[in-house]
Design a protein around this motif. Structure first.
Motif, PDB file in Angstrom:
ATOM      1  N   UNK A  56       0.744  -1.230   0.131  1.00  0.00           N
ATOM      2  CA  UNK A  56       0.139  -0.023   0.029  1.00  0.00           C
ATOM      3  C   UNK A  56       0.741   1.154  -0.138  1.00  0.00           C
ATOM      4  N   UNK A  57       1.842   1.228   0.755  1.00  0.00           N
ATOM      5  CA  UNK A  57       2.671   2.434   0.878  1.00  0.00           C
ATOM      6  C   UNK A  57       3.532   2.753  -0.232  1.00  0.00           C
ATOM      7  N   UNK A  58       4.348   1.700  -0.652  1.00  0.00           N
ATOM      8  CA  UNK A  58       5.497   1.834  -1.588  1.00  0.00           C
ATOM      9  C   UNK A  58       4.929   1.755  -2.952  1.00  0.00           C
ATOM     10  N   UNK A  59       3.746   1.169  -2.939  1.00  0.00           N
ATOM     11  CA  UNK A  59       3.165   0.801  -4.574  1.00  0.00           C
ATOM     12  C   UNK A  59       2.112   1.546  -4.633  1.00  0.00           C
ATOM     13  N   UNK A  60       0.792   1.288  -4.151  1.00  0.00           N
ATOM     14  CA  UNK A  60      -0.195   1.915  -4.278  1.00  0.00           C
ATOM     15  C   UNK A  60      -0.297   3.351  -4.091  1.00  0.00           C
ATOM     16  N   UNK A  61      -0.045   3.717  -2.799  1.00  0.00           N
ATOM     17  CA  UNK A  61      -0.101   5.171  -2.508  1.00  0.00           C
ATOM     18  C   UNK A  61       0.810   6.084  -3.275  1.00  0.00           C
ATOM     19  N   UNK A  62       2.073   5.351  -3.458  1.00  0.00           N
ATOM     20  CA  UNK A  62       3.072   6.307  -4.303  1.00  0.00           C
ATOM     21  C   UNK A  62       2.445   6.481  -5.805  1.00  0.00           C
ATOM     22  N   UNK A  63       1.811   5.562  -6.331  1.00  0.00           N
ATOM     23  CA  UNK A  63       1.106   5.490  -7.698  1.00  0.00           C
ATOM     24  C   UNK A  63      -0.021   6.413  -7.631  1.00  0.00           C
ATOM     25  N   UNK A  64      -0.875   6.355  -6.785  1.00  0.00           N
ATOM     26  CA  UNK A  64      -1.998   7.331  -6.795  1.00  0.00           C
ATOM     27  C   UNK A  64      -1.543   8.900  -6.542  1.00  0.00           C
ATOM     28  N   UNK A  65      -0.618   9.144  -5.779  1.00  0.00           N
ATOM     29  CA  UNK A  65      -0.140  10.446  -5.464  1.00  0.00           C
ATOM     30  C   UNK A  65       0.594  10.935  -6.811  1.00  0.00           C
ATOM     31  N   UNK A  66       1.129  10.007  -7.675  1.00  0.00           N
ATOM     32  CA  UNK A  66       1.699  10.575  -8.832  1.00  0.00           C
ATOM     33  C   UNK A  66       0.659  11.067  -9.880  1.00  0.00           C
ATOM     34  N   UNK A  67      -0.518  10.689  -9.909  1.00  0.00           N
ATOM     35  CA  UNK A  67      -1.512  10.893 -10.744  1.00  0.00           C
ATOM     36  C   UNK A  67      -2.474  12.027  -9.977  1.00  0.00           C
ATOM     37  N   UNK A  68      -2.369  12.057  -8.711  1.00  0.00           N
ATOM     38  CA  UNK A  68      -3.194  12.879  -7.804  1.00  0.00           C
ATOM     39  C   UNK A  68      -2.729  13.240  -6.610  1.00  0.00           C
ATOM     40  N   UNK A  69      -1.600  14.480  -6.851  1.00  0.00           N
ATOM     41  CA  UNK A  69      -0.757  14.530  -5.780  1.00  0.00           C
ATOM     42  C   UNK A  69      -1.552  15.394  -4.465  1.00  0.00           C
ATOM     43  N   UNK A  70      -2.872  15.842  -4.635  1.00  0.00           N
ATOM     44  CA  UNK A  70      -3.548  16.123  -3.563  1.00  0.00           C
ATOM     45  C   UNK A  70      -3.931  15.295  -2.540  1.00  0.00           C
ATOM     46  N   UNK A  71      -3.815  14.187  -2.750  1.00  0.00           N
ATOM     47  CA  UNK A  71      -4.215  12.921  -1.974  1.00  0.00           C
ATOM     48  C   UNK A  71      -3.209  12.725  -0.854  1.00  0.00           C
ATOM     49  N   UNK A  72      -3.513  12.680   0.443  1.00  0.00           N
ATOM     50  CA  UNK A  72      -2.554  12.774   1.566  1.00  0.00           C
ATOM     51  C   UNK A  72      -2.212  11.291   1.997  1.00  0.00           C
ATOM     52  N   UNK A  73      -3.328  10.424   2.063  1.00  0.00           N
ATOM     53  CA  UNK A  73      -3.085   9.041   2.497  1.00  0.00           C
ATOM     54  C   UNK A  73      -3.813   8.011   1.687  1.00  0.00           C
ATOM     55  N   UNK A  74      -3.476   6.744   1.446  1.00  0.00           N
ATOM     56  CA  UNK A  74      -4.302   5.611   1.258  1.00  0.00           C
ATOM     57  C   UNK A  74      -4.603   4.860   2.474  1.00  0.00           C
ATOM     58  N   UNK A  75      -5.955   4.363   2.600  1.00  0.00           N
ATOM     59  CA  UNK A  75      -6.487   3.316   3.761  1.00  0.00           C
ATOM     60  C   UNK A  75      -6.890   1.972   3.056  1.00  0.00           C
ATOM     61  N   UNK A  76      -6.482   1.037   3.628  1.00  0.00           N
ATOM     62  CA  UNK A  76      -6.947  -0.164   3.316  1.00  0.00           C
ATOM     63  C   UNK A  76      -8.309  -0.556   4.230  1.00  0.00           C
ATOM     64  N   UNK A  77      -9.449  -0.510   3.884  1.00  0.00           N
ATOM     65  CA  UNK A  77     -10.590  -0.648   4.620  1.00  0.00           C
ATOM     66  C   UNK A  77     -10.566  -2.090   5.285  1.00  0.00           C
ATOM     67  N   UNK A  78     -10.103  -2.942   4.830  1.00  0.00           N
ATOM     68  CA  UNK A  78      -9.845  -4.204   5.698  1.00  0.00           C
ATOM     69  C   UNK A  78      -9.290  -4.263   6.723  1.00  0.00           C
ATOM     70  N   UNK A  79      -8.053  -3.418   6.809  1.00  0.00           N
ATOM     71  CA  UNK A  79      -7.053  -3.205   7.942  1.00  0.00           C
ATOM     72  C   UNK A  79      -7.475  -2.104   8.668  1.00  0.00           C
ATOM     73  N   UNK A  80      -8.363  -1.137   8.223  1.00  0.00           N
ATOM     74  CA  UNK A  80      -8.393   0.263   8.861  1.00  0.00           C
ATOM     75  C   UNK A  80      -7.520   0.903   9.701  1.00  0.00           C
ATOM     76  N   UNK A  81      -6.160   0.305   9.110  1.00  0.00           N
ATOM     77  CA  UNK A  81      -5.017   1.064   9.607  1.00  0.00           C
ATOM     78  C   UNK A  81      -4.503   2.151   8.251  1.00  0.00           C
ATOM     79  N   UNK A  82      -4.568   3.610   8.875  1.00  0.00           N
ATOM     80  CA  UNK A  82      -3.948   4.337   7.586  1.00  0.00           C
ATOM     81  C   UNK A  82      -2.719   4.182   7.511  1.00  0.00           C
ATOM     82  N   UNK A  83      -2.319   4.445   6.269  1.00  0.00           N
ATOM     83  CA  UNK A  83      -0.857   4.722   5.654  1.00  0.00           C
ATOM     84  C   UNK A  83      -0.487   5.870   5.884  1.00  0.00           C
ATOM     85  N   UNK A  84       0.487   6.249   6.541  1.00  0.00           N
ATOM     86  CA  UNK A  84       0.807   7.754   6.861  1.00  0.00           C
ATOM     87  C   UNK A  84       1.707   8.054   5.786  1.00  0.00           C
ATOM     88  N   UNK A  85       1.565   9.520   5.170  1.00  0.00           N
ATOM     89  CA  UNK A  85       2.317   9.894   4.319  1.00  0.00           C
ATOM     90  C   UNK A  85       3.648  10.813   4.736  1.00  0.00           C
TER      91      UNK A  85
END
Length: 85
Positions: A56-85
């Motif tokens: 999530x942190x090194x793959x998904x979040x980094x890729x999302x931020x490349x396309x949408x830099x205004x995003x601060x974090x990505x959360x996997x709802x199954x874990x309910x644990x936020x990925x801090x940026x």
């Protein structure tokens, strides 16, 4: 890229990373976007993978931020644990 909506840009980012997840028997789906937080759900083997938080942190979040830099974090709802940026 300016004329694409935020959701379209996030979906494009997920499309870029999805083949890597599919190769390992997993997948990802966009659940929602709330302000600057993207909620996703890891599917398949990704749900039980011991390194899914790193994915999530090194793959998904980094890729999302490349396309949408205004995003601060990505959360996997199954874990309910936020990925801090």
């Amino acid at each position: 890229m300016e004329n694409q909506t935020l959701i379209q840009r996030i979906e494009k980012a997920l499309s870029e990373i999805r083949p890597f997840l599919n190769n390992d028997g997993g997948d990802i789906e966009l659940v929602s976007v709330e302000n600057d937080v993207v909620n996703v759900r890891l599917l398949g083997t990704c749900t039980e993978c011991t390194i899914n938080q790193m994915t999530l942190k090194s793959g998904v979040e980094m890729t999302i931020k490349k396309y949408a830099p205004e995003i601060s974090k990505v959360v996997n709802l199954d874990s309910t644990k936020p990925i801090m940026g």
